[in-house]
Design an enzyme around this catalytic site. Sequence first.
Site, mmCIF file in Angstrom:
data_model
loop_
_atom_site.group_PDB
_atom_site.id
_atom_site.type_symbol
_atom_site.label_atom_id
_atom_site.label_comp_id
_atom_site.label_asym_id
_atom_site.label_seq_id
_atom_site.Cartn_x
_atom_site.Cartn_y
_atom_site.Cartn_z
ATOM 1 N N ASP A 243 0.876 -1.170 0.000
ATOM 2 C CA ASP A 243 0.000 0.000 0.000
ATOM 3 C C ASP A 243 0.914 1.222 0.000
ATOM 4 O O ASP A 243 1.502 1.570 1.015
ATOM 5 C CB ASP A 243 -0.875 -0.055 1.252
ATOM 6 C CG ASP A 243 -1.784 1.154 1.382
ATOM 7 O OD1 ASP A 243 -1.595 2.139 0.648
ATOM 8 O OD2 ASP A 243 -2.686 1.105 2.243
ATOM 9 N N ARG A 281 -9.220 12.984 -4.945
ATOM 10 C CA ARG A 281 -9.427 12.004 -3.877
ATOM 11 C C ARG A 281 -9.886 10.690 -4.495
ATOM 12 O O ARG A 281 -10.944 10.628 -5.124
ATOM 13 C CB ARG A 281 -10.505 12.570 -2.949
ATOM 14 C CG ARG A 281 -10.739 11.852 -1.671
ATOM 15 C CD ARG A 281 -11.441 12.773 -0.695
ATOM 16 N NE ARG A 281 -10.531 13.833 -0.300
ATOM 17 C CZ ARG A 281 -9.559 13.698 0.612
ATOM 18 N NH1 ARG A 281 -9.398 12.565 1.251
ATOM 19 N NH2 ARG A 281 -8.758 14.709 0.893
#
Length: 480
Positions: A243, A281
């Site tokens: 990640d 986002r």
Amino acid sequence: MADLNALTSSAYSHALEVIASVEPRIAEATRAELADQRASLKLIASENYASPAVLMTMGTWFSDKYAEGTIGHRFYAGCQNVDTVESVAAEHARELFGAPYAYVQPHSGIDANLVAYWSILAHRVESPALEKLGAKNVNELTDADWEELRAELGNQRLLGMSLDAGGHLTHGFRPNISGKMFHQQQYGTDPVTGLLDYDAVAAKAREFRPLVIVAGYSAYPRRVNFARMREIADEVDATLMVDMAHFAGLVAGKVFTGEEDPVPHAHVTTTTTHKSLRGPRGGMVLAGEEFAADIDRGCPMVLGGPLSHVMAAKAVALAEARQPSFASYARQIADNAQSLAEGFLSRGARLVTGGTDNHLVLLDVSSFGLTGRQAESALLDAGVVTNRNSVPADPNGAWYTSGVRLGTPALTTRGFGAAEFDRVAELIVEVLRATTPGTTKAGTASKASYVLADGVAERTRAAAAELLDAHPLYPGLELA
Ligand code: DSN
């Protein structure tokens, strides 16, 4: 060439007028948010300022289109333009990160991680299980087959970095679904140095035999050797998922290369697009082709309909990240973090791991006699926006904490350099030295209330304003 500042000013001024004609409070809040962001030292390590081009791309009629499915294979008619958007975004992502496959639909980092987990389960467990059951896809399974499949899926193990060592909620933390989908264990950091101990991770992996090892962090101030993490995964036949949400910009800008670039080493890499990558986002998954078919099932397996307007903005942001100026920006993020760390250390403050070599520092505020919550609040009073964060083995837990996390991506976008970050460290230390813990109604030491000495907030705001005025946010953007 058109004057882009004038065009941007005009576009937003008119847009706000249109919004105000329907709901003036939202137009006002939008103006106020720009004013607030312009007037504060934004040091939240996961935030940034996207370009006007990225922001404007999100405000279009692509928002109105349903497009469940994948490129060229949608559950709705009329998706030809969404196909273009998703193809361009995925192409930029593949080329920027050197990934064979990119999936740009996830709405957030959590979604991206869920898609990745399901794709790993599908690839490693579900497909072999289906084969064993003689079925081609899950729709052919009987109730009894499901029982058997659940038994297989139910015993999967995940090894991720613990939250207080700097990992993320979605890396197997119990209150998150990742800690429920998987039997999870966590690796931490060395109790003395605060650094990742790869031999300890390897020992844990040998003992636990996880299906998935997750690397990556949201509050670990150091680089990770992903080649070593892959060796550990290979040794125990685990899938390595990285990640890179926090440091994707440093990967894109080639600050993290070789062993520090996760993409060639991980089986699956996930990211958000709005942190150091400076896009809208959202989230994204990168992988080798062998995972593509399972990742493509992300919508509707895990995700709602793709946000086509945001995918369009991802394409624009990724195009920006492929320009040479982005590499300079990424280098400056890391240089500025060094300067911020040195600014703290030279003034006697304590940092977890003793410094940084990425985009963030984790300030241990217990040396100021404060909790993270008190420090965060006092700094906010002084116009410095940070977030409290646990430190390893934090005695104050995840709510009050003993740390404050600070990152350089946002202010670097404004043009701050090493000197400005040294001054930021000086201002923060002054505020924390001027803050004392409050007391509870019962007369005991409070972990939440605090007293900031008179005049300090005002003086800090004035000093910050000098820095901020010299490096304006969206220079040339003037709202009518
Ligand atoms: N909320 C992000 C962060 O602040 O690190 C991670 O999800």
